[in-house]
Design a protein around this motif. Structure first.
Motif, PDB file in Angstrom:
ATOM      1  N   ASN A   3       0.895  -1.289  -0.048  1.00  0.00           N
ATOM      2  CA  ASN A   3      -0.064  -0.144  -0.025  1.00  0.00           C
ATOM      3  C   ASN A   3       0.698   1.217  -0.054  1.00  0.00           C
ATOM      4  N   GLU A   4       1.938   1.291   0.886  1.00  0.00           N
ATOM      5  CA  GLU A   4       2.876   2.190   0.844  1.00  0.00           C
ATOM      6  C   GLU A   4       3.407   2.679  -0.317  1.00  0.00           C
ATOM      7  N   LEU A   5       4.157   1.399  -1.203  1.00  0.00           N
ATOM      8  CA  LEU A   5       4.780   1.562  -2.296  1.00  0.00           C
ATOM      9  C   LEU A   5       3.629   2.220  -3.493  1.00  0.00           C
ATOM     10  N   MET A   6       2.513   1.559  -3.508  1.00  0.00           N
ATOM     11  CA  MET A   6       1.522   2.002  -4.543  1.00  0.00           C
ATOM     12  C   MET A   6       1.156   3.471  -4.524  1.00  0.00           C
ATOM     13  N   GLU A   7       0.875   3.760  -3.186  1.00  0.00           N
ATOM     14  CA  GLU A   7       0.712   5.194  -2.783  1.00  0.00           C
ATOM     15  C   GLU A   7       1.765   6.164  -3.554  1.00  0.00           C
ATOM     16  N   ALA A   8       3.210   5.573  -3.255  1.00  0.00           N
ATOM     17  CA  ALA A   8       4.275   6.625  -3.761  1.00  0.00           C
ATOM     18  C   ALA A   8       4.393   6.456  -5.283  1.00  0.00           C
ATOM     19  N   MET A   9       3.973   5.153  -5.836  1.00  0.00           N
ATOM     20  CA  MET A   9       3.968   5.234  -7.135  1.00  0.00           C
ATOM     21  C   MET A   9       2.871   6.034  -7.886  1.00  0.00           C
ATOM     22  N   ASP A  10       1.742   6.341  -7.232  1.00  0.00           N
ATOM     23  CA  ASP A  10       0.905   7.246  -7.818  1.00  0.00           C
ATOM     24  C   ASP A  10       1.389   8.660  -8.058  1.00  0.00           C
ATOM     25  N   PHE A  11       2.565   8.975  -7.452  1.00  0.00           N
ATOM     26  CA  PHE A  11       3.380  10.195  -7.651  1.00  0.00           C
ATOM     27  C   PHE A  11       3.847   9.965  -8.952  1.00  0.00           C
ATOM     28  N   VAL A  12       4.444   9.045  -9.465  1.00  0.00           N
ATOM     29  CA  VAL A  12       4.871   8.825 -11.138  1.00  0.00           C
ATOM     30  C   VAL A  12       3.873   8.877 -11.819  1.00  0.00           C
TER      31      VAL A  12
ATOM     32  N   ARG B 203      18.780  12.163   2.879  1.00  0.00           N
ATOM     33  CA  ARG B 203      18.219  13.503   3.024  1.00  0.00           C
ATOM     34  C   ARG B 203      17.118  13.861   2.183  1.00  0.00           C
ATOM     35  N   PRO B 204      16.334  14.911   2.033  1.00  0.00           N
ATOM     36  CA  PRO B 204      15.109  15.144   1.306  1.00  0.00           C
ATOM     37  C   PRO B 204      15.654  15.343  -0.291  1.00  0.00           C
ATOM     38  N   GLY B 205      14.897  14.480  -0.921  1.00  0.00           N
ATOM     39  CA  GLY B 205      15.449  14.712  -2.542  1.00  0.00           C
ATOM     40  C   GLY B 205      16.110  13.490  -3.099  1.00  0.00           C
ATOM     41  N   ARG B 206      16.570  12.686  -1.952  1.00  0.00           N
ATOM     42  CA  ARG B 206      17.248  11.431  -2.360  1.00  0.00           C
ATOM     43  C   ARG B 206      16.353  10.277  -1.952  1.00  0.00           C
ATOM     44  N   PHE B 207      16.886   9.176  -0.872  1.00  0.00           N
ATOM     45  CA  PHE B 207      16.028   8.216  -0.378  1.00  0.00           C
ATOM     46  C   PHE B 207      15.313   8.833   0.726  1.00  0.00           C
ATOM     47  N   ASP B 208      14.158   9.630   0.544  1.00  0.00           N
ATOM     48  CA  ASP B 208      13.714  10.306   1.855  1.00  0.00           C
ATOM     49  C   ASP B 208      12.340   9.645   2.301  1.00  0.00           C
ATOM     50  N   ARG B 209      12.157   8.560   1.401  1.00  0.00           N
ATOM     51  CA  ARG B 209      10.819   7.664   1.707  1.00  0.00           C
ATOM     52  C   ARG B 209      11.385   6.329   1.939  1.00  0.00           C
ATOM     53  N   VAL B 210      11.047   5.855   3.199  1.00  0.00           N
ATOM     54  CA  VAL B 210      11.652   4.483   3.426  1.00  0.00           C
ATOM     55  C   VAL B 210      10.462   3.527   3.895  1.00  0.00           C
ATOM     56  N   VAL B 211      10.250   2.520   3.055  1.00  0.00           N
ATOM     57  CA  VAL B 211       9.340   1.454   3.263  1.00  0.00           C
ATOM     58  C   VAL B 211       9.875   0.271   4.050  1.00  0.00           C
ATOM     59  N   GLN B 212       9.182  -0.013   4.983  1.00  0.00           N
ATOM     60  CA  GLN B 212       9.730  -1.285   5.786  1.00  0.00           C
ATOM     61  C   GLN B 212       8.887  -2.574   5.115  1.00  0.00           C
ATOM     62  N   VAL B 213       9.943  -3.417   4.963  1.00  0.00           N
ATOM     63  CA  VAL B 213       9.389  -4.615   4.307  1.00  0.00           C
ATOM     64  C   VAL B 213       9.751  -5.817   5.390  1.00  0.00           C
ATOM     65  N   GLY B 214       8.943  -6.088   6.313  1.00  0.00           N
ATOM     66  CA  GLY B 214       9.202  -7.087   7.413  1.00  0.00           C
ATOM     67  C   GLY B 214       8.769  -8.483   7.235  1.00  0.00           C
ATOM     68  N   MET B 215       9.168  -9.340   8.167  1.00  0.00           N
ATOM     69  CA  MET B 215       8.805 -10.687   8.045  1.00  0.00           C
ATOM     70  C   MET B 215       7.151 -10.694   8.022  1.00  0.00           C
ATOM     71  N   PRO B 216       6.640 -11.453   7.253  1.00  0.00           N
ATOM     72  CA  PRO B 216       5.223 -11.842   7.363  1.00  0.00           C
ATOM     73  C   PRO B 216       4.476 -12.496   8.453  1.00  0.00           C
ATOM     74  N   ASP B 217       3.315 -12.047   9.038  1.00  0.00           N
ATOM     75  CA  ASP B 217       2.581 -12.632  10.018  1.00  0.00           C
ATOM     76  C   ASP B 217       1.716 -13.893   9.558  1.00  0.00           C
ATOM     77  N   LYS B 218       1.140 -14.531  10.295  1.00  0.00           N
ATOM     78  CA  LYS B 218       0.560 -15.860   9.766  1.00  0.00           C
ATOM     79  C   LYS B 218      -0.474 -15.937   8.615  1.00  0.00           C
ATOM     80  N   ALA B 219      -1.313 -14.554   8.712  1.00  0.00           N
ATOM     81  CA  ALA B 219      -2.160 -14.332   7.638  1.00  0.00           C
ATOM     82  C   ALA B 219      -1.270 -14.196   6.344  1.00  0.00           C
ATOM     83  N   GLY B 220      -0.131 -13.313   6.365  1.00  0.00           N
ATOM     84  CA  GLY B 220       0.723 -13.061   5.274  1.00  0.00           C
ATOM     85  C   GLY B 220       1.291 -14.277   4.601  1.00  0.00           C
ATOM     86  N   ARG B 221       1.554 -15.177   5.588  1.00  0.00           N
ATOM     87  CA  ARG B 221       2.275 -16.579   5.287  1.00  0.00           C
ATOM     88  C   ARG B 221       1.367 -17.494   4.701  1.00  0.00           C
ATOM     89  N   LEU B 222       0.232 -17.297   5.066  1.00  0.00           N
ATOM     90  CA  LEU B 222      -0.908 -18.326   4.290  1.00  0.00           C
ATOM     91  C   LEU B 222      -1.098 -17.544   2.732  1.00  0.00           C
TER      92      LEU B 222
END
Length: 218
Positions: A22-31, A175-194
């Motif tokens: 969801n975070e990445l799709m929101e960011a891609m809407d800027f593109v 810094r702003p204008g470079r990699f100023d947006r960080v998206v956390q990609v963590g380990m999936p929970d049980k629903a994610g693993r399913l």
């Protein structure tokens, strides 16, 4: 360097990472809506950092982002820039940015995504390597290239970096204008693993006694 259109992978092919998606799709809407973004006076998105342990789907997310924005997808790894010879890494950075624009023109696309895996190797804090300054020169070149990125109606380049060691990255990259947006990609929970198991078994015959929710729990 791997070059593809990224057409094989969409966000529906990525399981267990609903928040990151969801975070990445929101960011891609800027593109996708860059004309509107420019009209509103919002500066263009240049870099996104995907942060998380190995094997959590960072490369898959970047490929899906390329499909979502109909962008050329170019992938490389930070370790490919490590050389003992001064200037070689910096030259490769310049070539990579030029290649992204050229591939987009060849495929008649007006955007490209440059994916750099293990970006902590390329973007390690300056001064970390006392033996030679090659790392610092390479990082400086990446900073110069990103600062020079401008969005226009005919072409936009977005850099997506992946790392599991944000603490090693030089603060200048964040810094702003470079990699100023960080998206956390963590380990999936049980629903994610399913969800991941269902993706991997969708075209495979399973025995009647196979219960994916039990496997996901285990």
């Amino acid at each position: 360097t791997d070059v593809s259109t990224g057409s094989q992978v969409t966000f529906t092919d990525v399981g267990g990472q609903s928040t990151a998606k969801n975070e990445l799709m929101e960011a891609m809407d800027f593109v996708n809506d860059r004309d509107k973004v420019e009209h509103l006076g919002i500066r263009p998105l240049k870099g996104i950092l995907l942060s998380g342990p190995p094997g959590t789907g960072k490369t898959l997310l970047a490929k899906a982002a390329a499909t979502y924005t109909d962008s050329v997808f170019i992938a490389t790894s930070g370790s490919e820039f490590v050389e003992m010879y001064a200037g070689v890494g910096a030259k490769r950075v310049r070539q990579l940015f030029r290649q992204a624009r050229e591939k987009a023109m060849q495929q008649k696309k007006n955007s490209a995504i440059l994916f750099i895996d293990e970006i902590e190797v390329l973007g390690v804090k300056r001064g970390s390597h006392a033996s030679h300054m090659e790392y610092d020169q390479t990082l400086n070149q990446l900073l110069v290239e990103m600062d020079g990125l401008t969005s226009s109606s005919d072409f936009q380049l977005l850099v997506i970096g992946a790392t599991n060691r944000v603490d090693m990255i030089d603060p200048a990259l964040l810094r702003p204008g470079r990699f100023d947006r960080v998206v956390q990609v963590g380990m999936p929970d049980k629903a994610g693993r399913l969800q991941i198991l269902e993706l991997h078994t969708r075209n495979k015959p399973l025995a009647d006694d196979v219960q994916l929710d039990i496997i996901a729990r285990e």
